[in-house]
Design a protein around this motif. Structure first.
Motif, PDB file in Angstrom:
ATOM      1  N   GLY A   1       0.819  -1.210   0.000  1.00 43.90           N
ATOM      2  CA  GLY A   1       0.000   0.000   0.000  1.00 43.90           C
ATOM      3  C   GLY A   1       0.853   1.260   0.000  1.00 43.90           C
ATOM      4  N   PHE A   2       1.898   1.278   0.820  1.00 38.71           N
ATOM      5  CA  PHE A   2       2.827   2.416   0.814  1.00 38.71           C
ATOM      6  C   PHE A   2       3.434   2.587  -0.576  1.00 38.71           C
ATOM      7  CE2 PHE A   2       7.363   3.287   0.551  1.00 38.71           C
ATOM      8  CZ  PHE A   2       7.391   4.626   0.907  1.00 38.71           C
ATOM      9  N   SER A   3       3.906   1.494  -1.156  1.00 36.02           N
ATOM     10  CA  SER A   3       4.590   1.547  -2.449  1.00 36.02           C
ATOM     11  C   SER A   3       3.662   2.053  -3.546  1.00 36.02           C
ATOM     12  CB  SER A   3       5.127   0.157  -2.817  1.00 36.02           C
ATOM     13  OG  SER A   3       6.015  -0.305  -1.811  1.00 36.02           O
ATOM     14  N   ARG A   4       2.450   1.564  -3.559  1.00 36.13           N
ATOM     15  CA  ARG A   4       1.476   2.030  -4.559  1.00 36.13           C
ATOM     16  C   ARG A   4       1.119   3.496  -4.339  1.00 36.13           C
ATOM     17  NH1 ARG A   4      -3.538  -1.691  -5.142  1.00 36.13           N
ATOM     18  NH2 ARG A   4      -3.863  -0.243  -6.833  1.00 36.13           N
ATOM     19  N   GLN A   5       0.952   3.885  -3.074  1.00 40.65           N
ATOM     20  CA  GLN A   5       0.622   5.278  -2.775  1.00 40.65           C
ATOM     21  C   GLN A   5       1.755   6.206  -3.206  1.00 40.65           C
ATOM     22  OE1 GLN A   5      -0.368   6.052   1.352  1.00 40.65           O
ATOM     23  NE2 GLN A   5      -0.837   8.193   0.951  1.00 40.65           N
ATOM     24  N   LEU A   6       3.004   5.808  -2.962  1.00 41.78           N
ATOM     25  CA  LEU A   6       4.140   6.637  -3.370  1.00 41.78           C
ATOM     26  C   LEU A   6       4.227   6.714  -4.890  1.00 41.78           C
ATOM     27  CD1 LEU A   6       6.524   8.332  -2.322  1.00 41.78           C
ATOM     28  CD2 LEU A   6       7.950   6.275  -2.593  1.00 41.78           C
ATOM     29  N   HIS A   7       3.944   5.624  -5.565  1.00 41.70           N
ATOM     30  CA  HIS A   7       3.951   5.621  -7.030  1.00 41.70           C
ATOM     31  C   HIS A   7       2.877   6.573  -7.563  1.00 41.70           C
ATOM     32  CE1 HIS A   7       3.561   3.926 -11.145  1.00 41.70           C
ATOM     33  NE2 HIS A   7       4.857   3.726 -10.994  1.00 41.70           N
ATOM     34  N   THR A   8       1.688   6.516  -6.992  1.00 45.86           N
ATOM     35  CA  THR A   8       0.600   7.409  -7.411  1.00 45.86           C
ATOM     36  C   THR A   8       0.949   8.865  -7.111  1.00 45.86           C
ATOM     37  OG1 THR A   8      -1.045   5.675  -7.071  1.00 45.86           O
ATOM     38  CG2 THR A   8      -1.849   7.949  -7.054  1.00 45.86           C
ATOM     39  N   GLU A   9       1.527   9.098  -5.945  1.00 45.04           N
ATOM     40  CA  GLU A   9       1.934  10.455  -5.588  1.00 45.04           C
ATOM     41  C   GLU A   9       3.006  10.972  -6.564  1.00 45.04           C
ATOM     42  OE1 GLU A   9       3.330  12.725  -1.498  1.00 45.04           O
ATOM     43  OE2 GLU A   9       2.593  10.661  -1.381  1.00 45.04           O
ATOM     44  N   SER A  10       3.878  10.094  -6.990  1.00 42.54           N
ATOM     45  CA  SER A  10       4.889  10.458  -7.985  1.00 42.54           C
ATOM     46  C   SER A  10       4.236  10.812  -9.314  1.00 42.54           C
ATOM     47  CB  SER A  10       5.878   9.307  -8.173  1.00 42.54           C
ATOM     48  OG  SER A  10       6.555   9.020  -6.969  1.00 42.54           O
ATOM     49  N   LEU A  11       3.232  10.037  -9.695  1.00 41.54           N
ATOM     50  CA  LEU A  11       2.484  10.330 -10.925  1.00 41.54           C
ATOM     51  C   LEU A  11       1.794  11.689 -10.842  1.00 41.54           C
ATOM     52  CD1 LEU A  11       0.777   6.938 -11.850  1.00 41.54           C
ATOM     53  CD2 LEU A  11       2.427   8.211 -13.218  1.00 41.54           C
ATOM     54  N   ASP A  12       1.198  11.965  -9.703  1.00 35.57           N
ATOM     55  CA  ASP A  12       0.529  13.257  -9.521  1.00 35.57           C
ATOM     56  C   ASP A  12       1.520  14.412  -9.668  1.00 35.57           C
ATOM     57  OD1 ASP A  12      -1.881  11.978  -9.131  1.00 35.57           O
ATOM     58  OD2 ASP A  12      -1.822  12.144  -6.937  1.00 35.57           O
ATOM     59  N   PHE A  13       2.697  14.244  -9.095  1.00 40.35           N
ATOM     60  CA  PHE A  13       3.727  15.273  -9.233  1.00 40.35           C
ATOM     61  C   PHE A  13       4.141  15.418 -10.696  1.00 40.35           C
ATOM     62  CE2 PHE A  13       8.257  16.406  -9.489  1.00 40.35           C
ATOM     63  CZ  PHE A  13       8.223  17.655  -8.900  1.00 40.35           C
ATOM     64  N   LEU A  14       4.348  14.300 -11.350  1.00 39.74           N
ATOM     65  CA  LEU A  14       4.786  14.302 -12.748  1.00 39.74           C
ATOM     66  C   LEU A  14       3.771  14.989 -13.657  1.00 39.74           C
ATOM     67  CD1 LEU A  14       7.057  13.236 -14.609  1.00 39.74           C
ATOM     68  CD2 LEU A  14       5.696  11.165 -14.886  1.00 39.74           C
ATOM     69  N   LYS A  15       2.503  14.659 -13.512  1.00 38.99           N
ATOM     70  CA  LYS A  15       1.496  15.275 -14.388  1.00 38.99           C
ATOM     71  C   LYS A  15       1.372  16.772 -14.115  1.00 38.99           C
ATOM     72  CE  LYS A  15      -2.637  14.102 -11.711  1.00 38.99           C
ATOM     73  NZ  LYS A  15      -3.764  13.204 -11.599  1.00 38.99           N
ATOM     74  N   GLY A  16       1.550  17.181 -12.875  1.00 40.16           N
ATOM     75  CA  GLY A  16       1.513  18.601 -12.544  1.00 40.16           C
ATOM     76  C   GLY A  16       2.694  19.371 -13.110  1.00 40.16           C
ATOM     77  N   ARG A  17       3.842  18.701 -13.238  1.00 38.20           N
ATOM     78  CA  ARG A  17       5.037  19.358 -13.776  1.00 38.20           C
ATOM     79  C   ARG A  17       5.048  19.343 -15.304  1.00 38.20           C
ATOM     80  NH1 ARG A  17       6.896  22.711 -10.332  1.00 38.20           N
ATOM     81  NH2 ARG A  17       8.888  22.788 -11.397  1.00 38.20           N
TER      82      ARG A  17
ATOM     83  N   VAL B   1      15.671  16.126 -11.423  1.00 38.65           N
ATOM     84  CA  VAL B   1      15.098  16.221 -12.768  1.00 38.65           C
ATOM     85  C   VAL B   1      14.339  17.529 -12.971  1.00 38.65           C
ATOM     86  CG1 VAL B   1      13.402  15.192 -14.357  1.00 38.65           C
ATOM     87  CG2 VAL B   1      14.989  13.722 -13.104  1.00 38.65           C
ATOM     88  N   PHE B   2      13.538  17.932 -11.989  1.00 39.91           N
ATOM     89  CA  PHE B   2      12.663  19.092 -12.163  1.00 39.91           C
ATOM     90  C   PHE B   2      13.129  20.352 -11.416  1.00 39.91           C
ATOM     91  CE2 PHE B   2       9.859  15.505 -13.101  1.00 39.91           C
ATOM     92  CZ  PHE B   2       9.401  15.890 -14.360  1.00 39.91           C
ATOM     93  N   GLY B   3      14.194  20.228 -10.642  1.00 36.18           N
ATOM     94  CA  GLY B   3      14.690  21.382  -9.913  1.00 36.18           C
ATOM     95  C   GLY B   3      13.878  21.740  -8.679  1.00 36.18           C
ATOM     96  N   VAL B   4      12.914  20.910  -8.338  1.00 36.53           N
ATOM     97  CA  VAL B   4      12.110  21.114  -7.141  1.00 36.53           C
ATOM     98  C   VAL B   4      11.685  19.744  -6.622  1.00 36.53           C
ATOM     99  CG1 VAL B   4       9.950  21.403  -8.450  1.00 36.53           C
ATOM    100  CG2 VAL B   4      10.123  22.322  -6.146  1.00 36.53           C
ATOM    101  N   ARG B   5      11.812  19.576  -5.320  1.00 34.07           N
ATOM    102  CA  ARG B   5      11.410  18.291  -4.725  1.00 34.07           C
ATOM    103  C   ARG B   5       9.882  18.218  -4.628  1.00 34.07           C
ATOM    104  NH1 ARG B   5      14.567  14.881  -2.066  1.00 34.07           N
ATOM    105  NH2 ARG B   5      12.892  14.444  -0.604  1.00 34.07           N
ATOM    106  N   PRO B   6       9.324  17.056  -4.835  1.00 35.00           N
ATOM    107  CA  PRO B   6       7.866  16.910  -4.749  1.00 35.00           C
ATOM    108  C   PRO B   6       7.356  16.931  -3.308  1.00 35.00           C
ATOM    109  CG  PRO B   6       8.875  14.797  -5.272  1.00 35.00           C
ATOM    110  CD  PRO B   6       9.984  15.810  -5.259  1.00 35.00           C
TER     111      PRO B   6
END
Length: 193
Positions: free
Chosen positions: A51-67, A187-192
């Motif tokens: 659950g942690f791993s999936r949540q972190l992956h989803t949170e990473s996706l959310d950051f990626l789409k926002g950037r 990669v993006f110059g800002v931490r998520p």
């Protein structure tokens, strides 16, 4: 700062695991009750880590789409398909390989970076994670031959091993959170988080 996934791990997921471990400590002696509690703790540990791993992956996706596509939600589905369709964590266990491949979709060299950052711990983390997943699968699929093999490898499913796995998962969640956050920061110059 940490991700929401790590915050959830530290609070909600810890709470659920700790309740089972507390109950386990109250039940004494050999017997079926202890064995069932041992099994329940293994299943809880594996499921909460996934659950942690999936949540972190989803949170990473959310950051990626926002950037990559800020303010353009009509395109987010197209961006997310490769990351979600290829995700092993959505259908399988949170193994070392699944973690490497799923976070590798973002360009994160997870185990290599973990080894650089935590050189003395990574081999033990991988070994214990492998044993946890083997125990989880043996229990979930009623594969008692696999449980016998684990015992032959000196991997007993008991309170001491469960507490060791919890400690390893605590360390590993902290490490993964840091490595993924650092990667996006570079990669993006800002931490998520």
């Amino acid at each position: 700062m940490s991700s929401n996934a790590l915050t959830t791990w530290r609070k909600d997921r810890h709470s659920r695991i700790d309740r089972l471990l507390t109950l386990h400590a109250r039940v004494r002696g050999p017997g079926e009750e202890i064995e069932e509690l041992n099994h329940a703790v293994v299943l809880r540990l594996a499921s909460e880590f996934q659950g942690f791993s999936r949540q972190l992956h989803t949170e990473s996706l959310d950051f990626l789409k926002g950037r990559l596509l800020p303010g353009q939600p009509q395109f987010w589905t197209y961006l997310l398909v490769p990351y979600t369709k290829a995700s092993i964590l959505n259908t399988g266990n949170a193994t070392a390989k699944a973690l490497a491949e799923d976070f590798g979709l973002f360009g994160v060299l997870l185990w290599e970076k973990l080894r650089q950052t935590y050189p003395g711990q990574v081999d033990a983390w991988r070994r214990e994670l492998n044993w946890l997943n083997k125990a989880r699968n043996a229990l979930a699929h009623e594969d008692y031959n696999q449980l016998v093999k684990l015992t032959a490898d000196s991997v007993s499913i008991d309170d001491a091993r469960a507490r060791k796995w919890k400690t390893v998962l605590d360390e590993l969640t902290e490490g993964i959170d840091r490595i993924v956050g650092d990667h996006f920061g570079i990669v993006f110059g800002v931490r998520p988080w």
